[in-house]
Design an enzyme around this catalytic site. Structure first.
Site, PDB file in Angstrom:
ATOM      1  N   ASP A 205      79.972  47.149  28.111  1.00 14.99           N
ATOM      2  CA  ASP A 205      79.267  46.686  29.298  1.00 14.99           C
ATOM      3  C   ASP A 205      80.397  46.219  30.203  1.00 14.99           C
ATOM      4  O   ASP A 205      80.992  45.167  29.971  1.00 14.99           O
ATOM      5  CB  ASP A 205      78.360  45.508  28.926  1.00 14.99           C
ATOM      6  N   HIS A 206      80.736  47.026  31.206  1.00 10.78           N
ATOM      7  CA  HIS A 206      82.007  46.751  31.900  1.00 10.78           C
ATOM      8  C   HIS A 206      82.015  45.395  32.608  1.00 10.78           C
ATOM      9  O   HIS A 206      83.068  44.864  32.916  1.00 10.78           O
ATOM     10  CB  HIS A 206      82.387  47.903  32.844  1.00 10.78           C
ATOM     11  N   HIS A 268      74.207  44.190  32.315  1.00  8.36           N
ATOM     12  CA  HIS A 268      75.146  43.327  33.042  1.00  8.36           C
ATOM     13  C   HIS A 268      74.593  41.918  33.284  1.00  8.36           C
ATOM     14  O   HIS A 268      75.231  40.922  32.977  1.00  8.36           O
ATOM     15  CB  HIS A 268      75.505  43.928  34.401  1.00  8.36           C
TER      16      HIS A 268
HETATM   17  C1  BG6 Z   1      77.070  50.514  36.664  1.00  9.45           C
HETATM   18  C2  BG6 Z   1      75.775  51.002  37.239  1.00  9.45           C
HETATM   19  O1  BG6 Z   1      76.882  50.079  35.353  1.00  9.45           O
HETATM   20  O2  BG6 Z   1      77.550  49.431  37.452  1.00  9.45           O
HETATM   21  C3  BG6 Z   1      75.943  51.410  38.699  1.00  9.45           C
HETATM   22  O3  BG6 Z   1      75.323  52.116  36.491  1.00  9.45           O
HETATM   23  C4  BG6 Z   1      76.558  50.286  39.484  1.00  9.45           C
HETATM   24  O4  BG6 Z   1      74.681  51.759  39.257  1.00  9.45           O
HETATM   25  C5  BG6 Z   1      77.813  49.768  38.798  1.00  9.45           C
HETATM   26  O5  BG6 Z   1      76.859  50.770  40.788  1.00  9.45           O
HETATM   27  C6  BG6 Z   1      78.324  48.540  39.500  1.00  9.45           C
HETATM   28  O6  BG6 Z   1      79.546  48.159  38.957  1.00  9.45           O
HETATM   29  P1  BG6 Z   1      80.537  47.233  39.769  1.00  9.45           P
HETATM   30  O7  BG6 Z   1      81.641  46.968  38.813  1.00  9.45           O
HETATM   31  O8  BG6 Z   1      80.947  48.011  40.976  1.00  9.45           O
HETATM   32  O9  BG6 Z   1      79.763  46.016  40.139  1.00  9.45           O
END
Ligand code: BG6
Length: 513
Positions: A205-206, A268
């Site tokens: 989960d980045h 997230h």
């Molecule tokens: C991803 C989603 O997990 O996270 C995308 O699938 C989203 O829809 C993205 O745009 C957002 O990531 P960050 O790091 O730009 O907030």
């Protein structure tokens, strides 16, 4: 005191409390190597790690996909995409060249065991050429429907090391969405844990790799003053906002099957909520932190079908239905605003308002703790005190990463006037050092065998059990039960229905600006 406005204890700043382990020699195998994730995130992250000298000395990347070109052609393609998406630009030619020499390819199809046998042979050659010691990091950057089959083929082709073997390891990073509901997440967990040991599974989960998200724990548990107010006695409510300016870009089909709840909230935002609400872990070890997070998710008050209409607002931006890949009568929400409660001693009765959406006014992710108003009016009439703005502590996750505290202060002058001001900590100004991209940190952690920032089986399932009844209600019930799908203008603050929803509780959203 230095010019950044903070007094640093230099000795402490220079000596890490715990040093990150060095990553092991390994081959990173990317399934879905020609896809968007690989080109936008994974390869740029690996290149930036190479630039920082953080990759293991003996290292290689193996790109696997049906359409992958031979190595030279693929390297050229990756150079072009990395030039576009890398955090640092322009690329350093020398670093790129050295990095690109370690990229190999193997064309193959995920549903074909013979392809995996070719992967095995290629990896044996990679080990010989690049000295990667038989350690394998498999990255599933493919649509989720392939995860189970890829795992089975890895096993059948003899590509998985025994988790008890000390001499070589296998780790698998599984991208989100992990399942599309509780039942499918359980099934995927069952398959994954039949084939692998939990210690080999890295559910990514980045958000958990973002510096500012990691800092939630340091901020909370490294500063004694906040602990006393981190509970229902001081906090009136919490707002978690993840607003994106972009729409669904080229992911129409994927997004239309997914929607904001599966794409953003289940993973997230519930992870961020868990970090904000959890108790102090016994230690900073992976499982101690993950135990506390799981307890929060277990304490989330279920939102039953009959509560959906009063606890959740769903929205869709105008024009969404004409995006490529989107059904013309789609009811997939691109926006959600909802109210969650953590039923435990610390948070009883404190609403956690969660709001996420695409095509909003600005890209902002933040958590703000709104404190109770002053209990007694010192300044004359009650109306005056009602105008005083309650204190708000904001953890800004992105952009302009930082922490702000809003408090009231006297406006200089003979008259007594009070104004809200902001005390401001900004990462970039304080540390003058660019933050790593989340994927850089997470890839490196996996090469080190550190699962702290990855989601454990139980927390993924608990998060699904919380959102599942809402999704079911939206997908199966009429709008008097599920609530209408509110339409909002692209570039706005979201649907007015979301303002009314929080307004009913006598509160207002933090503006997205
Ligand atoms: C991803 C989603 O997990 O996270 C995308 O699938 C989203 O829809 C993205 O745009 C957002 O990531 P960050 O790091 O730009 O907030």
């Amino acid at each position: 005191m230095d010019t950044r406005g903070f007094e640093f204890d230099t000795e402490l700043e220079q000596a890490p409390i715990s040093r990150a382990k060095l990553p092991d020699c390994c081959a990173v195998v990317i399934f879905g190597a020609t896809g968007d994730l690989s080109k936008r995130k994974l390869v740029p992250a690996l290149y930036n790690l190479a630039l920082d000298g953080a990759l293991p000395r003996r290292f290689a990347v193996l790109g696997v996909s049906r359409t992958v070109l031979p190595a030279d052609g693929f390297r050229a393609e990756l150079r072009a995409s990395t030039e576009r998406f890398s955090r640092t630009r322009p690329l350093d030619d020398k670093v790129w060249e050295a990095f690109a020499r370690r990229i190999e390819t193997c064309p193959g199809s995920l549903d074909d065991l013979a392809s995996f046998e070719r992967v095995r042979e290629t990896l044996e050659k990679v080990d010989r050429d690049h000295g990667t010691c038989g350690n394998r990091l498999y990255y599933f950057a493919t649509p989720p429907k392939h995860f189970a089959q890829t795992l089975g083929n890895l096993r059948d082709a003899g590509l998985l090391a025994d988790p008890r073997a000390a001499e070589r390891w296998t780790r698998v990073i599984i991208e989100k969405p992990f399942g599309r509901d509780l039942a499918s997440a359980r099934e995927l967990n069952r398959i994954a844990t039949d084939i692998l040991d939990e210690s080999q599974i890295y559910r990514i989960d980045h958000y958990l790799g973002k510096e500012t998200v990691q800092n939630i724990l340091v901020f909370r548990f490294g500063n004694a003053i906040f602990e006393q107010m981190w509970n229902r006695r001081s906090v009136d409510h919490v707002q978690i906002t993840a607003a994106e300016e972009i729409g669904i870009e080229r992911r129409g089909k994927f997004y239309d099957e997914t929607g904001v709840m599966r794409d953003f909230v289940q993973n997230h935002l519930l992870q961020v909520l868990a970090l904000c609400a959890m108790e102090q872990p016994v230690s900073f070890r992976a499982d101690d932190i993950r135990d506390e997070k799981a307890k929060v998710l277990r304490s989330l008050r279920p939102i039953a079908e009959s509560d959906v209409v009063s606890h959740v607002v769903r929205g869709q931006y105008q024009g969404y239905r004409s995006e490529d890949g989107v059904s013309p009568d789609s009811i997939t929400p691109t926006f959600v605003a909802m109210k969650a409660f953590v039923d435990n001693w610390r948070w009883q009765g404190v609403p956690f308002y969660i709001r996420a959406g695409k095509s909003l006014h600005k890209r902002i992710t933040e958590v703000s703790f709104h404190f109770h108003p002053v209990p007694f009016c010192l300044f004359g009439r009650d109306e005056v005190c009602q105008l005083l703005q309650p204190n708000v502590l904001t953890l800004r996750i992105q952009p302009d990463e930082g922490i702000f505290l809003r408090f009231n202060t006297k406006v200089p002058g003979d008259d007594l006037s009070v104004s809200a001001v902001r005390m401001d900590f900004n990462y970039a100004r304080a540390f003058e050092r660019p933050a790593q991209d989340a994927y850089e940190r997470l890839l490196l952690d996996c090469m080190r065998g550190d699962a702290t920032l990855f989601s454990r089986k139980d927390s993924v399932e608990l998060a699904w059990s919380f959102v599942d009844p809402i999704l079911e209600t939206w997908e199966r019930s009429a709008s008097d039960i599920a609530g209408p799908l509110a339409v909002y203008e692209p570039g706005s603050q979201g649907p007015v229905e979301a303002d009314r929803f929080i307004g009913v509780d006598g509160r207002r959203w933090d503006p997205i600006r």
